[in-house]
Motif scaffolding. Structure first.
Motif, mmCIF file in Angstrom:
data_model
loop_
_atom_site.group_PDB
_atom_site.id
_atom_site.type_symbol
_atom_site.label_atom_id
_atom_site.label_comp_id
_atom_site.label_asym_id
_atom_site.label_seq_id
_atom_site.Cartn_x
_atom_site.Cartn_y
_atom_site.Cartn_z
ATOM 1 N N THR A 254 0.847 -1.195 0.000
ATOM 2 C CA THR A 254 0.000 0.000 0.000
ATOM 3 C C THR A 254 0.879 1.241 0.000
ATOM 4 N N ALA A 255 0.539 2.170 -0.871
ATOM 5 C CA ALA A 255 1.224 3.469 -0.910
ATOM 6 C C ALA A 255 0.213 4.550 -0.550
ATOM 7 N N HIS A 256 0.708 5.688 -0.096
ATOM 8 C CA HIS A 256 -0.173 6.810 0.242
ATOM 9 C C HIS A 256 0.407 8.101 -0.315
ATOM 10 N N LEU A 257 -0.467 8.868 -0.965
ATOM 11 C CA LEU A 257 -0.047 10.155 -1.526
ATOM 12 C C LEU A 257 -0.251 11.243 -0.483
ATOM 13 N N GLY A 258 0.843 11.789 -0.001
ATOM 14 C CA GLY A 258 0.756 12.822 1.021
ATOM 15 C C GLY A 258 0.693 12.248 2.417
ATOM 16 N N LYS A 259 0.387 13.107 3.382
ATOM 17 C CA LYS A 259 0.361 12.704 4.783
ATOM 18 C C LYS A 259 -0.842 11.804 5.068
ATOM 19 N N PRO A 260 -0.599 10.600 5.585
ATOM 20 C CA PRO A 260 -1.717 9.697 5.854
ATOM 21 C C PRO A 260 -2.466 10.099 7.121
ATOM 22 N N SER A 261 -3.731 9.751 7.179
ATOM 23 C CA SER A 261 -4.540 10.000 8.372
ATOM 24 C C SER A 261 -4.110 9.047 9.482
ATOM 25 N N GLU A 262 -4.545 9.346 10.704
ATOM 26 C CA GLU A 262 -4.227 8.470 11.823
ATOM 27 C C GLU A 262 -4.839 7.090 11.608
ATOM 28 N N THR A 263 -6.031 7.059 11.026
ATOM 29 C CA THR A 263 -6.663 5.773 10.730
ATOM 30 C C THR A 263 -5.825 4.961 9.757
ATOM 31 N N MET A 264 -5.350 5.615 8.710
ATOM 32 C CA MET A 264 -4.549 4.899 7.721
ATOM 33 C C MET A 264 -3.263 4.366 8.349
ATOM 34 N N LYS A 265 -2.626 5.176 9.178
ATOM 35 C CA LYS A 265 -1.394 4.731 9.834
ATOM 36 C C LYS A 265 -1.670 3.556 10.768
ATOM 37 N N GLU A 266 -2.789 3.619 11.502
ATOM 38 C CA GLU A 266 -3.127 2.549 12.431
ATOM 39 C C GLU A 266 -3.475 1.263 11.679
ATOM 40 N N GLU A 370 12.267 -26.314 7.335
ATOM 41 C CA GLU A 370 12.355 -27.321 8.401
ATOM 42 C C GLU A 370 12.152 -26.712 9.780
ATOM 43 N N THR A 371 12.432 -25.417 9.919
ATOM 44 C CA THR A 371 12.355 -24.778 11.235
ATOM 45 C C THR A 371 11.351 -23.635 11.329
ATOM 46 N N GLY A 372 10.824 -23.181 10.221
ATOM 47 C CA GLY A 372 9.896 -22.050 10.230
ATOM 48 C C GLY A 372 9.421 -21.768 8.823
ATOM 49 N N CYS A 373 9.721 -20.565 8.332
ATOM 50 C CA CYS A 373 9.397 -20.251 6.942
ATOM 51 C C CYS A 373 10.386 -19.219 6.416
ATOM 52 N N ARG A 374 10.432 -19.106 5.102
ATOM 53 C CA ARG A 374 11.325 -18.150 4.438
ATOM 54 C C ARG A 374 10.494 -17.284 3.511
ATOM 55 N N VAL A 375 10.637 -15.967 3.670
ATOM 56 C CA VAL A 375 9.942 -15.024 2.798
ATOM 57 C C VAL A 375 10.675 -14.984 1.466
ATOM 58 N N LEU A 376 9.940 -15.095 0.367
ATOM 59 C CA LEU A 376 10.558 -15.216 -0.951
ATOM 60 C C LEU A 376 10.738 -13.880 -1.674
ATOM 61 N N GLY A 377 10.147 -12.812 -1.159
ATOM 62 C CA GLY A 377 10.306 -11.499 -1.770
ATOM 63 C C GLY A 377 11.234 -10.607 -0.961
ATOM 64 N N ASN A 378 11.534 -9.430 -1.519
ATOM 65 C CA ASN A 378 12.459 -8.506 -0.859
ATOM 66 C C ASN A 378 11.916 -7.085 -0.699
ATOM 67 N N THR A 379 10.662 -6.830 -1.084
ATOM 68 C CA THR A 379 10.110 -5.484 -0.991
ATOM 69 C C THR A 379 9.861 -5.116 0.467
ATOM 70 N N LYS A 380 10.289 -3.921 0.862
ATOM 71 C CA LYS A 380 10.177 -3.511 2.253
ATOM 72 C C LYS A 380 8.724 -3.525 2.717
ATOM 73 N N ARG A 381 8.498 -3.976 3.924
ATOM 74 C CA ARG A 381 7.157 -4.147 4.478
ATOM 75 C C ARG A 381 6.787 -2.899 5.280
ATOM 76 N N GLU A 382 6.272 -1.876 4.593
ATOM 77 C CA GLU A 382 5.911 -0.627 5.265
ATOM 78 C C GLU A 382 4.908 0.145 4.412
ATOM 79 N N LEU A 383 4.173 1.035 5.053
ATOM 80 C CA LEU A 383 3.299 1.961 4.320
ATOM 81 C C LEU A 383 4.197 2.951 3.603
ATOM 82 N N LEU A 384 4.123 2.945 2.291
ATOM 83 C CA LEU A 384 4.988 3.809 1.492
ATOM 84 C C LEU A 384 4.316 5.180 1.350
ATOM 85 N N ILE A 385 4.942 6.217 1.874
ATOM 86 C CA ILE A 385 4.384 7.561 1.810
ATOM 87 C C ILE A 385 5.103 8.322 0.707
ATOM 88 N N LEU A 386 4.323 8.793 -0.274
ATOM 89 C CA LEU A 386 4.895 9.454 -1.460
ATOM 90 C C LEU A 386 4.572 10.939 -1.465
#
Length: 386
Positions: A254-266, A370-386
């Protein structure tokens, strides 16, 4: 002869067929008819966008398999499948494909008995099923749904390699799409960037189109791109997959254009925490329900379950349209007591939505280790603010 382009060794194909025949024997089947294109691909390597026409893989308990398919598709089968010669039986557009199938069955010496049919296949029409009942004399036709699918749940090293390559393509395509998220640009420009980069990076045609939903359209699941102009102050929900040799890897951000609302951040915070909880819960021996509870629990404790109300994730791997997932094989959801095993691959997309308002979501494609799981992608896991 056409040059073969087969994605697996014959040893791997033979291993798959042996497992299916063992399952057939356990179910008391003397014959299995496979109409699902993913299952046909899994056992033969045959792939084509032309699967919308009748196609059936005839598998006797002993002896050679035969693929009955439209004459125009034989060329693809000669390239992509290991089948050849009498293993490929063509019908013309003016032929009755069900009669051709029955002829093949009888030529194999079928003397009656239990014939397994995939009742849940989207590609076995009611008409064809009724025709089969009429024409296959002496057979007890029974539901054999899942006979092939159960062998597909745990992926081989080569299958995981294809999925991981698809995930790397998705990472690059997601980055290109995000570059087009600007006030004044249209959703279709983001989708075009996705398509272009996926093709250039090596993706084949895939099971489902990318989802690009901005502003209030992000509040509805599976909203795809359109002419809508993205505006400042809006979120843009993005979900897409790529495919390599029919194996898919998927990603949601998810990306956000401009400052996100508190709801969006939560909401973004809750989604990411829920996804992280699911990732941390995955390991061999836990149930599907256990992983779902880890993810869903975060959302429920935040008081947002009414904005969620879905499964945590689903198996992913081989796919043709109209889906990129394998949720019909296994889903991470309440009530599912099946145990996770090393080699299973899942796409997990926790998302929160308010209809006609906004939406936010994040996902990962993971493989059970064998011990857990491995994430197969590399894209950062965050709300992208543009």
């Amino acid at each position: 002869m056409n040059k073969k382009e087969i994605g697996f060794t014959m040893e791997e194909f033979q291993g798959r067929i042996q497992k299916v025949r063992k399952s057939m024997e356990e179910r008391g089947l003397s014959l299995l008819l496979v109409n699902t294109p993913e299952n046909i691909f899994y056992l033969t390597g045959h792939k084509s966008p032309g699967y919308y026409m009748y196609m059936c893989l005839v598998i006797p308990l002993e002896g050679e398999m035969t693929l009955v398919l439209r004459r125009g598709e034989v060329g693809n089968a000669q390239v992509y499948s290991w089948l050849e010669g009498e293993g490929l039986v063509a019908y013309d557009d003016t032929d009755d494909p069900l009669q051709k199938t029955v002829d093949v069955i009888m030529e194999k010496g079928f003397q009656g008995g239990r014939a397994g049919v995939e009742f849940t296949s989207w590609f076995l029409t009611t008409k064809n099923f009724l025709d089969l009942q009429t024409k296959l004399k002496g057979a007890e036709i029974v539901d054999a749904s899942g006979t092939v699918e159960q062998t597909r749940m745990v992926k081989s090293a080569k299958e995981i390699e294809y999925i991981e390559t698809a995930c790397r393509i998705v990472d690059k395509a997601m980055a290109k799409g995000i570059e087009k998220i600007q006030p004044g640009n249209k959703e279709k420009e983001v989708a075009a960037a996705f398509f272009s980069e996926m093709c250039l990076q090596g993706s084949e045609y895939y099971g489902t189109e990318p989802y690009v939903a901005s502003g209030p359209r992000a509040g509805a699941m599976h909203s795809s791109w359109g002419e809508r102009v993205m505006q400042n102050g809006e979120s843009v929900l993005l979900e897409m997959a790529a495919t390599v040799n029919r194996y898919h890897g998927a990603l949601m951000r998810t990306a956000h254009l401009g400052k996100p609302s508190e709801t969006m951040k939560e909401w973004a915070k809750v989604c990411i925490e829920a996804l992280n909880a699911a990732i941390n819960a995955i390991k061999p021996g836990v149930t599907s329900e256990y992983v779902d509870e880890a993810c869903r629990g975060v959302i429920e404790r935040a008081g947002l379950y009414e904005n969620y109300r879905k499964r945590t994730g689903y198996s992913i791997g081989i796919a043709f349209a109209p889906d990129w997932g394998e949720g019909y094989i296994m889903s991470l959801q309440k009530g599912d007591q099946r145990l996770l095993q090393p080699g299973m691959v899942f796409h997990m997309p926790p998302a929160l939505r308010k209809l006609n308002a906004y939406g936010v979501g994040f996902s990962e494609t993971v493989v059970v280790t064998e011990t857990g799981c491995r994430v197969l992608g590399n894209t950062k896991r965050e709300l992208l603010i543009l």
